[in-house]
Scaffold this motif. Sequence first.
Motif, PDB file in Angstrom:
ATOM      1  N   ALA A  23       0.836  -1.204   0.000  1.00  0.00           N
ATOM      2  CA  ALA A  23       0.000   0.000   0.000  1.00  0.00           C
ATOM      3  C   ALA A  23       0.866   1.247   0.000  1.00  0.00           C
ATOM      4  O   ALA A  23       0.581   2.215  -0.689  1.00  0.00           O
ATOM      5  N   THR A  24       1.974   1.207   0.750  1.00  0.00           N
ATOM      6  CA  THR A  24       2.872   2.358   0.811  1.00  0.00           C
ATOM      7  C   THR A  24       3.465   2.608  -0.570  1.00  0.00           C
ATOM      8  O   THR A  24       3.544   3.738  -1.029  1.00  0.00           O
ATOM      9  N   SER A  27       1.222   4.497  -2.776  1.00  0.00           N
ATOM     10  CA  SER A  27       0.776   5.824  -2.351  1.00  0.00           C
ATOM     11  C   SER A  27       1.127   6.891  -3.381  1.00  0.00           C
ATOM     12  O   SER A  27       2.232   6.903  -3.903  1.00  0.00           O
ATOM     13  N   ALA A  33       4.620  12.026   2.787  1.00  0.00           N
ATOM     14  CA  ALA A  33       4.123  11.009   3.720  1.00  0.00           C
ATOM     15  C   ALA A  33       4.293  11.505   5.148  1.00  0.00           C
ATOM     16  O   ALA A  33       5.322  12.070   5.503  1.00  0.00           O
ATOM     17  N   THR A  75      -8.905   2.760   8.805  1.00  0.00           N
ATOM     18  CA  THR A  75      -9.432   2.420   7.472  1.00  0.00           C
ATOM     19  C   THR A  75     -10.815   3.056   7.290  1.00  0.00           C
ATOM     20  O   THR A  75     -11.676   2.918   8.154  1.00  0.00           O
ATOM     21  N   LEU A 145      -9.163  10.295  -0.363  1.00  0.00           N
ATOM     22  CA  LEU A 145      -8.081   9.309  -0.471  1.00  0.00           C
ATOM     23  C   LEU A 145      -6.676   9.886  -0.235  1.00  0.00           C
ATOM     24  O   LEU A 145      -5.938   9.374   0.617  1.00  0.00           O
ATOM     25  N   ARG A 149      -4.350   8.842   2.987  1.00  0.00           N
ATOM     26  CA  ARG A 149      -3.055   8.191   2.767  1.00  0.00           C
ATOM     27  C   ARG A 149      -1.932   8.910   3.486  1.00  0.00           C
ATOM     28  O   ARG A 149      -1.012   8.313   4.031  1.00  0.00           O
ATOM     29  N   ARG A 150      -2.005  10.226   3.472  1.00  0.00           N
ATOM     30  CA  ARG A 150      -0.977  11.029   4.113  1.00  0.00           C
ATOM     31  C   ARG A 150      -0.897  10.712   5.605  1.00  0.00           C
ATOM     32  O   ARG A 150       0.137  10.844   6.227  1.00  0.00           O
ATOM     33  N   LYS A 154      -6.098   3.650   5.338  1.00  0.00           N
ATOM     34  CA  LYS A 154      -6.516   2.980   4.109  1.00  0.00           C
ATOM     35  C   LYS A 154      -7.922   3.420   3.718  1.00  0.00           C
ATOM     36  O   LYS A 154      -8.691   3.876   4.574  1.00  0.00           O
ATOM     37  N   ASP A 209      -6.789   4.779  -6.600  1.00  0.00           N
ATOM     38  CA  ASP A 209      -5.801   3.889  -5.977  1.00  0.00           C
ATOM     39  C   ASP A 209      -6.332   3.388  -4.618  1.00  0.00           C
ATOM     40  O   ASP A 209      -5.715   3.595  -3.572  1.00  0.00           O
ATOM     41  N   ASP A 211      -7.583   0.864  -1.541  1.00  0.00           N
ATOM     42  CA  ASP A 211      -7.076  -0.346  -0.884  1.00  0.00           C
ATOM     43  C   ASP A 211      -8.061  -1.506  -0.999  1.00  0.00           C
ATOM     44  O   ASP A 211      -7.661  -2.660  -0.887  1.00  0.00           O
TER      45      ASP A 211
END
Length: 502
Positions: A23-24, A27, A33, A75, A145, A149-150, A154, A209, A211
């Motif tokens: 997943a990373t 990203s 990040a 999540t 999203l 993510r940041r 998820k 993108d 999860d």
Amino acid sequence: MKTNPSDFTRRQFLKTTASAVAATALSPAILPAAPETAASSSSKMIGIQVGAVSFLDEGTEQVLDILQERGAVNTLFLATFTYGRGIGGRQVPGQPLPDHGKQEYDLNFHGGNFATPHPKFYERTTLKQTKAPDHGDYDVIADVLPRARRRGMKVYAWYEDNFGRDIPGVDKLREIDLSGRPAGTLCPLQPDYREFLIGLTKDYCESYDLDGVMWGSERQGPLLNAIDAKVGKGDPTRVTCFCELHQKAARERGIDVRRAKEGFEKLAKFINAAHEGERPNDGYFVEFWRLLLDYPELLAWEKLWTDSKHAIYADVYQAAKKSRASVQVGFHIWHVNSFSPFFRAEQNYPEIAKVADFLKIVVYNNCGGPRYASYLNNMASGILGDLPKEEVWRVNNEWLGYGNEATLDKLPTAGLSSDYVYRETKRAVAGVHGKCKIYPGIDIDVPTDAGQKKTSPEDVFAATTAGLKAGADGILYSRKYSEMKLANLTAGGKAVREFGTA
Ligand SMILES: [Zn+2]
């Protein structure tokens, strides 16, 4: 074959770690990040169902702060497609507004796709225009999203089998009831309906993108609907589906369509008379069993319908995996699974696990009380009408493997216990034999009628703890953030953190 539990745990851990790394790698590099905060560091999936309106009403970053800090959420299950108020929109009108969000009802809620439908995915279906008009061009996935993510969170798309009546082309896809009338539900054998769901799944998996994805369909076949094996009573003459496609599929299985309809008509007559308290000469249960003997087509049609529903699980799974192999695919398992041994028999966990990476099993214990009472009362005024109500309650608890739940008269105000959450989670974990993950759905403020059981922080703490202790791979706060009280969400987060450090 026996599985060593510690091997299993290690394998699951390695799998989780591997998917976290994947997943990373996926990203987007648009945002720098940020380190994972303590709030989202649980190794289990701590999810919440949340709709577009909450981000717009409260601000995306603010909502994410609240979910991480209070609920220990890592999540998000974004309600990306629905025409229903169960997972979309603000609080259900008439129910008290929670202590966050706009303090008014969205009486003009419409629903649809809360992301952006990309036309190329809908070339094989007549259902092309499903963009939700509620918030203009707002796209909930595109907004949430990158921000999630940041934070190391998820994001899953969560969509359900709830279609508006005004979608262009939808009328041709409706189910046909026993009496030949179109129903509100769509026929699972209609190619355009199936192609729509395949297209929608691909659109989510290829345009974003994500999860994972989760599909939910709170429906069952005509036999179970006819005998009211559900919450609330229905009309047994309106059961589905008897469309041309289902008739054709029945003939291919050697089912006599005329006999099937005749059987369902007799069953409807019997159930309607039972509702009036007219006991057949030989008793309710004997009459029901005799109908099954005389018309085995009743069970055959139930199986036919259920197979057509479950074929869509495979459609969704394959469409998602073809789009991107790493995407996690799962299904929301309807609450009736907790009340009805008939529906439970159709939810064959190891079978469903063949096309699932995870199952969200609904174990809402607070609203579960009034819902279970409704189911039991239906049985007691139908096929189990020969038994005193207390016996229906007792024997059903035995069938389902429940312990000391409240008596039938107390269920609506007491709810079901956290022990029910524990037992149902454990049963699901054992049922799938490690073939897929189990996420019990935890009920936070799911609406109930006035005077019925409401959710308290102690309830959420106990249910969340029970689910985790039973060996779940995570939990999913349900049904939607916009109906949850913050103190109740906080209690869930407290349970997660205490479990993590125990
Ligand atoms: Zn049909």
